[in-house]
Design an enzyme around this catalytic site. Structure first.
Site, PDB file in Angstrom:
ATOM      1  CB  CYS A   1      -0.922   0.007   1.213  1.00  0.00           C
ATOM      2  SG  CYS A   1      -2.037   1.446   1.217  1.00  0.00           S
TER       3      CYS A   1
ATOM      4  CB  CYS B   1      -0.194   1.690   5.488  1.00  0.00           C
ATOM      5  SG  CYS B   1      -1.885   1.236   5.107  1.00  0.00           S
TER       6      CYS B   1
ATOM      7  CB  CYS C   1      -2.293   5.152   1.703  1.00  0.00           C
ATOM      8  SG  CYS C   1      -2.275   4.463   3.374  1.00  0.00           S
TER       9      CYS C   1
HETATM   10 ZN   LIG Z   1      -2.366   2.244   3.234  1.00  0.00          ZN
END
Ligand SMILES: [Zn+2]
Ligand SMILES: [Zn+2]
Length: 202
Positions: free
Chosen positions: A59, A64, A61
């Site tokens: 991920c 995280c 983003c």
């Molecule tokens: Zn994430």
């Protein structure tokens, strides 16, 4: 130029069947969970999971938890009622109580031990987010895709590098998305239409 996507995929795709978990992989019987340990040298926080993880993915983003130097996190989901803190719960704190997925992290080493949704109307309610690299146990599922790839720009990656990074990830045999995978999007949609969600994921 090869970038540091994540330690789990540093040299090829190590999280694909390794010698450690080859038998559970071949038998296609995911091991039901394991223990996750924070990075403290003494008195670590230990979280015990008693169900197989699903949707293990990279991920990009900004929320995280990522290992030092990695562009991506590695994150998977487990049913929330199958996760418990079994050692040093007192060291855990919630990083930000205002976001949908509350990250419970070690107040000493900063490692995110699990992310939990408290809003019962949220599409991920009932699932906890975990980082399986915190476990020495065998048999966790391999990384299945990379999500929110373009979001790494928010944490400082030059947008002109995105194409190369996507190619590098595809070279590992993983599809790349700028949101969740179609499977996870379908899951979110199924929650929205109030279908029985646990059967969809596990
Ligand atoms: Zn994430
Ligand atoms: Zn710690």
């Amino acid at each position: 130029m090869n970038r540091s996507i994540h330690p789990a995929v540093g040299a090829g795709i190590e999280s694909r069947p390794s010698t450690r978990n080859i038998w559970s992989y071949i038998n296609n019987q995911p091991k039901p969970g394991g223990k996750l340990t924070c990075k403290c040298a003494s008195n670590p926080v230990v979280v015990t999971v008693t169900a197989p993880a699903a949707h293990n993915h990279l991920c990009g983003c900004t929320k995280c938890w990522k290992p030092d130097g990695a562009l991506f996190s590695q994150v998977a989901v487990v049913p929330r009622d199958r996760l418990s803190v079994t050692q040093n719960q007192g060291k855990l704190k919630i990083l930000d109580e205002t976001v949908s997925i509350q990250r419970h992290c070690c107040s000493e080493c900063g490692t995110h031990m699990f992310g939990r949704v408290e809003d019962s109307n949220h599409h991920f309610f009932g699932l906890d987010f975990i980082h399986i690299e915190l476990s020495k146990d065998d048999g966790w599922p391999p990384i299945q895709f990379a999500g929110f790839v373009s979001s790494i720009v928010e944490s400082g990656t030059d947008p002109s590098e995105l194409d190369d990074i996507r190619n590098q990830i595809r070279g590992l045999g993983l599809e790349t998305y700028d949101e969740f995978s179609p499977e996870l999007n379908a899951y979110i949609a199924s929650r929205a239409s109030d279908l029985s969600f646990k059967n969809q994921v596990f």
